[in-house]
Design a protein around this motif. Structure first.
Motif, PDB file in Angstrom:
ATOM      1  N   THR A   1       7.696  17.731  12.101  1.00  0.00           N
ATOM      2  CA  THR A   1       7.156  16.496  12.672  1.00  0.00           C
ATOM      3  C   THR A   1       8.286  15.614  13.186  1.00  0.00           C
ATOM      4  OG1 THR A   1       5.284  16.581  11.172  1.00  0.00           O
ATOM      5  CG2 THR A   1       5.757  14.452  12.187  1.00  0.00           C
ATOM      6  N   GLY A   2       8.102  15.046  14.370  1.00  0.00           N
ATOM      7  CA  GLY A   2       9.108  14.177  14.977  1.00  0.00           C
ATOM      8  C   GLY A   2       9.971  14.882  15.992  1.00  0.00           C
TER       9      GLY A   2
ATOM     10  N   ASP B   1       9.990  14.507  10.050  1.00  0.00           N
ATOM     11  CA  ASP B   1       9.884  13.079   9.777  1.00  0.00           C
ATOM     12  C   ASP B   1       8.863  12.800   8.668  1.00  0.00           C
ATOM     13  OD1 ASP B   1      10.209  10.221  10.401  1.00  0.00           O
ATOM     14  OD2 ASP B   1       8.184  10.378  11.214  1.00  0.00           O
ATOM     15  N   ALA B   2       9.255  11.896   7.740  1.00  0.00           N
ATOM     16  CA  ALA B   2       8.375  11.466   6.649  1.00  0.00           C
ATOM     17  C   ALA B   2       7.875  12.643   5.816  1.00  0.00           C
ATOM     18  CB  ALA B   2       7.203  10.644   7.189  1.00  0.00           C
ATOM     19  N   LYS B   3       8.732  13.678   5.655  1.00  0.00           N
ATOM     20  CA  LYS B   3       8.411  14.844   4.820  1.00  0.00           C
ATOM     21  C   LYS B   3       7.169  15.583   5.323  1.00  0.00           C
ATOM     22  CE  LYS B   3      11.685  13.701   1.880  1.00  0.00           C
ATOM     23  NZ  LYS B   3      12.918  14.496   1.712  1.00  0.00           N
ATOM     24  N   ARG B   4       7.064  15.732   6.647  1.00  0.00           N
ATOM     25  CA  ARG B   4       5.861  16.353   7.208  1.00  0.00           C
ATOM     26  C   ARG B   4       6.222  17.556   8.086  1.00  0.00           C
ATOM     27  NH1 ARG B   4       2.951  11.607  10.304  1.00  0.00           N
ATOM     28  NH2 ARG B   4       5.129  11.335  10.974  1.00  0.00           N
ATOM     29  N   ILE B   5       5.265  18.464   8.219  1.00  0.00           N
ATOM     30  CA  ILE B   5       5.304  19.515   9.229  1.00  0.00           C
ATOM     31  C   ILE B   5       4.051  19.366  10.084  1.00  0.00           C
ATOM     32  CG2 ILE B   5       6.779  21.106   7.934  1.00  0.00           C
ATOM     33  CD1 ILE B   5       3.184  22.039   8.121  1.00  0.00           C
ATOM     34  N   SER B   6       4.182  19.679  11.375  1.00  0.00           N
ATOM     35  CA  SER B   6       3.065  19.511  12.300  1.00  0.00           C
ATOM     36  C   SER B   6       2.506  20.856  12.729  1.00  0.00           C
ATOM     37  CB  SER B   6       3.505  18.719  13.531  1.00  0.00           C
ATOM     38  OG  SER B   6       3.687  17.356  13.225  1.00  0.00           O
TER      39      SER B   6
ATOM     40  N   PRO C   1      17.808  12.954   3.901  1.00  0.00           N
ATOM     41  CA  PRO C   1      17.222  13.531   5.109  1.00  0.00           C
ATOM     42  C   PRO C   1      17.895  14.849   5.467  1.00  0.00           C
ATOM     43  CG  PRO C   1      18.647  11.674   5.660  1.00  0.00           C
ATOM     44  CD  PRO C   1      18.536  11.697   4.167  1.00  0.00           C
ATOM     45  N   PRO C   2      17.136  15.835   5.962  1.00  0.00           N
ATOM     46  CA  PRO C   2      17.740  17.124   6.326  1.00  0.00           C
ATOM     47  C   PRO C   2      18.803  16.998   7.409  1.00  0.00           C
ATOM     48  CG  PRO C   2      15.353  17.305   6.195  1.00  0.00           C
ATOM     49  CD  PRO C   2      15.673  15.852   6.109  1.00  0.00           C
ATOM     50  N   LEU C   3      18.644  16.009   8.304  1.00  0.00           N
ATOM     51  CA  LEU C   3      19.603  15.789   9.391  1.00  0.00           C
ATOM     52  C   LEU C   3      20.189  14.394   9.229  1.00  0.00           C
ATOM     53  CD1 LEU C   3      17.488  17.326  12.287  1.00  0.00           C
ATOM     54  CD2 LEU C   3      19.516  18.344  11.247  1.00  0.00           C
TER      55      LEU C   3
ATOM     56  N   GLY D   1      18.668   9.177   9.025  1.00  0.00           N
ATOM     57  CA  GLY D   1      18.176  10.520   9.277  1.00  0.00           C
ATOM     58  C   GLY D   1      17.782  10.696  10.737  1.00  0.00           C
ATOM     59  N   TYR D   2      18.301  11.740  11.367  1.00  0.00           N
ATOM     60  CA  TYR D   2      17.918  12.063  12.736  1.00  0.00           C
ATOM     61  C   TYR D   2      16.661  12.923  12.731  1.00  0.00           C
ATOM     62  CZ  TYR D   2      22.402  10.298  14.393  1.00  0.00           C
ATOM     63  OH  TYR D   2      23.464   9.493  14.686  1.00  0.00           O
ATOM     64  N   ALA D   3      15.877  12.806  13.782  1.00  0.00           N
ATOM     65  CA  ALA D   3      14.646  13.588  13.884  1.00  0.00           C
ATOM     66  C   ALA D   3      14.922  15.012  14.324  1.00  0.00           C
ATOM     67  CB  ALA D   3      13.676  12.921  14.856  1.00  0.00           C
TER      68      ALA D   3
END
Length: 549
Positions: free
Chosen positions: A255-256, A283-288, A110-112, A152-154
């Protein structure tokens, strides 16, 4: 006949498990009598093993008497020595570290991320359970082992990780550890541009005002990842908004995380607008994405990634003009023109990718431009959508072809093209990139001063200390005249290049990668008329190697 009984004990303080070695006793044994030697009543049992807890410290001698039921008891000939000690305290301990993959690690991370290792816990009794609360509102995790675990933190921020251990004696110990979740410095992974999403081709993707629409980025072992590691933290996108029903803007974020107040693409009703976007993966490898108002279509193209301990490093350059077709001839219908970049304008011959500002002017018809590596195939994605009567710009990150060139392709009509270089990536480059949650640095609409006028410079601060370059989204609005903005390091001479081409009455954004002054500031110069300026920070570059004297 037979041998004396021997006792067996488990290695937990204050207790013992005792039993005879039954292989040498008569098979008609019926009962066992256990005397633990501490003054407690003897225990008679038909089990060849019993458990006993000593209530005081000392050395004791346990023996076993076996009754076969035939009137001839067999008594142990010697006692087993048992040393009982007072149990030590139960103490929860853990190490809490940021998750940063090394350069050879391609697994998901996770990035964070935080890595918690509770193995330093001191537990004289067996552990019944271990509960970890990461302090971010997610459900606490219950475990029965001391194995390390990753969470992983959001969102970036300060959290408290709490570890609670309970042993089989019912005792509990708790320890709390502060942890700052932050993005790690990263290197750039170049890729051939590819299309991630096009809402025009998917009826299930409805981009309407106020509705969050996420997109998943394939990484790691996911189908379509195409070799992208699972531990990339940031993606670079070219985002195009078209067929807007009204003047609106699009926001892109991880995302998140809470949706920021910043915007990325501004578009007028019925028109098409593109912008480069650098955004952490959520979150979950997504961008919003979210459209501010109305309805529109969005096209999302991937042009690169950033990952910790990997990829190429960035070197900022004082902006330099590479080509201006007004000095030669327009780019014609369906024409592709090669532009030399390696070895030109401060770009070394071993550069792997370059950061360019692409500008169109004197455009004959609505068209689009594509910039791609020399010798490579023309991608499906475009970089700029020129229109007649308007000067338009967009920043481009593009790999350098084997021959040291990039290609510029024009789809229709004719247009002049201007290319300015702002930096390059190379294995031996200068700086690593650290993404940030979008931060608004300047908005002249909210100041008591008059908006920037002709031949004026607005100083933008708030960039983290030590930054060599910054990734900004700069937007002009409430503009009175067609003009341009030039962004450069504070205190440095203003270059003869531009970043934004302003339209009277319009709102124009552009992704800007710029060197930063030693005081963490950049200058934004406005040529003519007046305009409000909005500058948002999306990340910054810091030295990867010690500064040379």
């Amino acid at each position: 006949p037979g041998r004396p009984a021997r006792s067996r004990r488990r290695p937990w303080p204050g207790g013992a498990t005792t039993g005879p070695e039954t292989a040498h006793w008569p098979t008609s044994v019926m009962t066992y009598r256990y005397d633990f030697g501490d003054g407690t009543p003897a225990v008679t049992s038909d089990s060849p093993s019993v458990k006993h807890v000593y209530t005081k410290a000392g050395t004791f001698y346990a023996n076993v008497t076996v009754d076969t039921g035939g009137g001839q008891p067999f008594t142990g000939r010697y006692a087993v020595q048992v040393k009982s000690t007072v149990p030590g305290p139960l103490t929860a301990r853990a190490t809490v570290q940021q998750v940063v993959p090394d350069q050879f690690d391609t697994s998901d991370a996770p990035p964070l991320g935080v890595r918690l290792d509770p193995s330093a816990t001191s537990s004289p009794w067996p552990v019944a359970k271990l509960v970890v609360d990461y302090g971010d509102g997610s459900p606490a995790v219950t475990r029965n082992t001391f194995d390390p675990v990753v969470h992983g933190y959001a969102s970036p921020g300060d959290y408290t990780v709490t570890v609670t251990v309970t042993d089989t004696a019912g005792r509990t110990s708790t320890a709390a550890y502060p942890f700052r979740a932050a993005y790690a410095p990263t290197g750039f992974l170049r890729t051939q541009p590819y299309r991630l999403a096009d809402t025009r081709e998917d009826a299930n993707l409805d981009l309407t005002g106020g509705r969050e629409v996420p997109f998943t980025l394939p990484t790691g072992t996911a189908p379509g990842a195409n070799g992208v590691p699972g531990n990339v933290s940031t993606v670079v996108l070219n985002v195009t908004v078209t067929e807007a029903t009204e003047d609106t803007h699009l926001t892109v974020w991880p995302t998140g995380q809470p949706r920021p107040t910043t915007s990325n693409v501004n578009v007028a009703a019925g028109r098409t607008s593109s912008n480069l976007v650098t955004v952490p993966i959520g979150d979950a490898k997504r961008i919003s994405t979210m459209l501010n108002a109305g309805r529109a279509e969005v096209i999302v193209d991937v042009v690169g990634f950033y990952r910790p301990n990997g990829g190429d490093l960035f070197t900022p350059l004082s902006p330099t003009r590479l080509v201006d077709t007004r000095d030669s001839a327009k780019l014609g219908w369906g024409e592709t023109r090669a532009v030399k970049v390696a070895g030109v304008g401060g770009v070394p011959t071993d550069a792997t990718s370059v950061v360019l500002n692409l500008t169109s002017t004197e455009t004959a018809v609505d068209t689009h431009l594509k910039v791609y590596p020399g010798g490579g195939s023309k991608p499906v994605s475009s970089n700029l959508n020129p229109e007649p009567g308007k000067d338009k710009s967009n920043q481009v990150v593009v790999p350098v072809g084997p021959d040291g060139t990039v290609n510029v392709y024009n789809n229709a009509g004719s247009t002049h093209v201007v290319l300015d270089v702002f930096g390059y990536y190379a294995p031996n480059g200068r700086a690593r990139f650290t993404p940030t949650v979008p931060v608004r640095l300047t908005d002249t609409r909210n100041t008591p001063f008059a908006k920037p006028g002709p031949d004026s410079t607005t100083v933008v601060g708030g960039i983290p200390a030590g930054a060599r370059a910054a990734v900004l989204n700069v937007t002009s609005t409430n503009t009175t005249d067609d003009s341009y903005l030039t962004v450069h390091a504070h205190g440095a001479p203003r270059p003869g290049t531009s970043n934004l081409n302003l339209l009277a009455g319009g709102t124009v954004p552009n992704h800007v990668t710029t060197p930063v002054g030693a005081d963490g500031k950049v200058d934004v110069y406005n040529h003519v008329g007046s305009t409000d300026i909005i500058a948002d920070l999306f990340g910054y570059f810091t030295d990867a190697w010690p500064t040379q004297g």
